[in-house]
Design an enzyme around this catalytic site. Structure first.
Site, short mmCIF file in Angstrom:
data_model
loop_
_atom_site.label_atom_id
_atom_site.label_comp_id
_atom_site.label_asym_id
_atom_site.label_seq_id
_atom_site.Cartn_x
_atom_site.Cartn_y
_atom_site.Cartn_z
N ARG A 145 -28.52 5.64 7.22
CA ARG A 145 -27.62 5.77 6.07
C ARG A 145 -26.19 6.19 6.43
O ARG A 145 -25.96 6.75 7.49
CB ARG A 145 -28.21 6.70 5.01
CG ARG A 145 -28.68 8.05 5.45
CD ARG A 145 -29.07 8.86 4.21
NE ARG A 145 -30.51 8.92 3.98
CZ ARG A 145 -31.28 9.95 4.35
NH1 ARG A 145 -30.77 10.99 4.96
NH2 ARG A 145 -32.56 9.94 4.09
N ARG B 132 -41.80 16.76 20.74
CA ARG B 132 -41.05 17.67 19.86
C ARG B 132 -41.55 19.09 19.99
O ARG B 132 -42.67 19.33 20.46
CB ARG B 132 -41.08 17.22 18.41
CG ARG B 132 -42.44 16.84 17.87
CD ARG B 132 -42.30 16.14 16.51
NE ARG B 132 -43.56 15.51 16.14
CZ ARG B 132 -43.72 14.66 15.13
NH1 ARG B 132 -42.71 14.34 14.36
NH2 ARG B 132 -44.89 14.14 14.88
N ARG C 162 -39.84 3.04 9.38
CA ARG C 162 -39.99 4.33 8.72
C ARG C 162 -38.71 5.17 8.83
O ARG C 162 -38.58 6.17 8.14
CB ARG C 162 -41.13 5.12 9.36
CG ARG C 162 -42.50 4.60 9.06
CD ARG C 162 -43.52 5.18 10.04
NE ARG C 162 -43.62 6.63 9.97
CZ ARG C 162 -44.45 7.29 9.18
NH1 ARG C 162 -45.23 6.63 8.37
NH2 ARG C 162 -44.50 8.60 9.19
N GLU D 211 -45.46 19.49 21.32
CA GLU D 211 -46.37 18.39 20.99
C GLU D 211 -46.31 17.33 22.08
O GLU D 211 -45.25 16.74 22.32
CB GLU D 211 -45.94 17.82 19.63
CG GLU D 211 -46.84 16.73 19.11
CD GLU D 211 -46.43 16.30 17.69
OE1 GLU D 211 -46.15 17.17 16.84
OE2 GLU D 211 -46.38 15.09 17.47
N1 UDP Z 1 -38.77 7.90 16.36
C1 UDP Z 1 -37.80 7.83 17.33
N2 UDP Z 1 -37.04 8.94 17.59
C2 UDP Z 1 -37.19 10.10 16.92
C3 UDP Z 1 -38.18 10.18 15.92
C4 UDP Z 1 -38.97 9.06 15.66
O1 UDP Z 1 -37.63 6.80 17.96
O2 UDP Z 1 -36.47 11.07 17.22
C5 UDP Z 1 -39.61 6.71 16.11
C6 UDP Z 1 -40.87 6.71 16.95
O3 UDP Z 1 -41.15 5.37 17.32
C7 UDP Z 1 -41.92 7.19 15.99
C8 UDP Z 1 -41.45 6.58 14.68
O4 UDP Z 1 -40.04 6.65 14.76
O5 UDP Z 1 -43.20 6.77 16.35
C9 UDP Z 1 -41.94 7.30 13.44
O6 UDP Z 1 -41.54 8.64 13.48
P1 UDP Z 1 -41.93 9.70 12.41
O7 UDP Z 1 -41.22 10.96 12.76
O8 UDP Z 1 -41.72 9.12 11.06
O9 UDP Z 1 -43.49 9.82 12.63
P2 UDP Z 1 -44.53 11.00 12.59
O10 UDP Z 1 -45.00 11.11 14.00
O11 UDP Z 1 -43.81 12.23 12.15
O12 UDP Z 1 -45.59 10.51 11.65
#
Ligand code: UDP
Length: 372
Positions: free
Chosen positions: A176, A280, A172, A300
């Site tokens: 880039r 976060r 996800r 969170e």
């Molecule tokens: N992730 C990470 N570092 C970050 C943000 C996300 O490693 O700073 C990883 C983490 O494994 C997370 C996944 O990317 O579960 C998906 O994150 P996203 O923010 O897309 O998920 P959300 O919780 O917002 O649905």
């Protein structure tokens, strides 16, 4: 005689879209929800004039033209672009992984330098066939990037070692070589002007809705009221967890009103170090460019799921996916299939974004509401 064509269990996005479409198709529907409000997890609470995302940050984004056109019939969007920043031991990094991040990590200033650095970083992993999230991350970007921005966050988020998390979760995250901090690759994104409740209220306008009603307190009664039931809750709960319980990851939120105008200068700051207990901090006003005197922030915390917590993230590993498959077979048995429709994030046990949810709901409407 059934009083309603459809009893819709759950007033979240899936149920609300179906309710709107069914109503517009001339069906008589009743929506019930166990919470004291509609909107499911996109519900916002107004605190100090700020829309507070009560169930975690929701940023609408999609490349699906049909879905975008659909939501724009009910709300306009404010042009917000999600650009979270990561804080690792006091140092800030831009997300998603882009030229800004590579500069902050390694001092590289051109795409060519960044690519060469990443090749060097991932050299020892590049023949790997990644079978879990840790391997996938190392394969993509090497150890420094993984340990600074991924490992701590991911292990907190999922409550298990990254070696036990499916690789697809990290796919996800865009990667880039431009100085572009837009978290999403989608064509369209934003927050509904007036907040998410505006969208829910528009979808449910003129629809009979009752809150504070737990379907399971009197399932027979509610089933009896409708020719059909659209159930959008947890699929295992529908069957009394007869085949076993599906696992989820839950969250806890700690929300504070602060007597200052601007706490962190961004809607989302991720804390990627394992030693910080939350993943976060949201500062809600920035989703809507708010200029209120005070601010509201939410920490969170990832949390184990139990019956007293909300089921936020399905754990789509092999075991749980196999179990949900069994429940879906049960749901397709004739005694249910003719009466109950299952749909949405919890009934499908899928990590749906809002646009996926709407797409799935519209596809159900297509099948269900154009039959007669
Ligand atoms: N992730 C990470 N570092 C970050 C943000 C996300 O490693 O700073 C990883 C983490 O494994 C997370 C996944 O990317 O579960 C998906 O994150 P996203 O923010 O897309 O998920 P959300 O919780 O917002 O649905």
């Amino acid at each position: 005689m059934s009083q309603y064509d459809y009893i819709i269990v759950g007033a979240g996005l899936f149920g609300s879209v179906f309710a709107r479409e069914a109503t517009d198709a001339g069906k008589n529907v009743l929506v019930i929800d166990k919470r004291n409000h509609v909107g499911g997890n996109i519900y916002c609470e107004n605190i100090e004039g700020i829309n507070v995302h009560k169930y975690g940050a929701h940023i609408f984004h999609t490349s699906n033209q049909e879905v975008w056109d659909y939501v724009n019939r009910y709300v306009s969007f404010n042009g917000y672009v999600n650009s979270p920043v990561a804080n690792f031991r006091g140092k800030l990094f831009n997300l998603p992984f882009n030229m800004n991040t590579f500069y902050q990590l390694w001092g590289v200033t051109t795409p060519e330098q960044a690519k060469a650095k990443i090749e060097e970083e991932r050299a020892e992993f590049k023949d790997m066939d990644p079978s879990n999230l840790e391997e996938q991350a190392l394969f993509l970007g090497g150890r420094a990037l993984y340990e600074t921005l991924i490992k701590g966050y991911t292990e907190k988020q999922w409550g298990r070692p990254a070696t036990q998390i499916p690789a697809f979760i990290i796919q996800r995250l865009p990667f880039r070589f431009t100085f572009d901090n837009n978290y999403f690759n989608d064509l369209y994104q934003g927050i509904p002007i007036g907040g998410y409740n505006t969208l829910t209220n528009a979808l449910l306008e003129g629809v009979e809705t009752r809150t504070d009603i737990n379907y399971f307190d009197d399932q027979q009664h509610w089933n009896g009221l409708g020719k059909k039931v659209l159930y959008t809750g947890k699929i295992d709960e529908f069957f009394g967890c007869a085949l076993g319980e599906l696992e989820y990851r839950s969250l806890h939120f700690e929300t504070q009103v602060l007597d200052q105008e601007n706490y962190q200068g961004n809607a989302v700051i991720n804390y990627t170090d394992k030693d910080v207990p939350y993943t976060r901090i949201l500062e809600h006003k920035h989703f809507e460019f708010g200029t209120q005197e005070k601010t509201v922030v939410t920490k969170e915390y990832p949390h184990e799921f139990s019956k007293d917590n909300e089921p936020y993230y399905p754990i789509n590993d092999e075991l749980n996916n196999a179990l949900v498959k069994q429940y879906k077979i049960l749901a397709n048995a004739p005694e249910y299939a003719e009466k109950v429709i299952f749909g949405g994030r919890l009934a499908d046990y899928k990590y749906y974004d809002m646009d996926d949810t709407i797409e799935a709901a519209l596809s159900l409407c297509q099948k269900e509401l154009t039959q007669d």
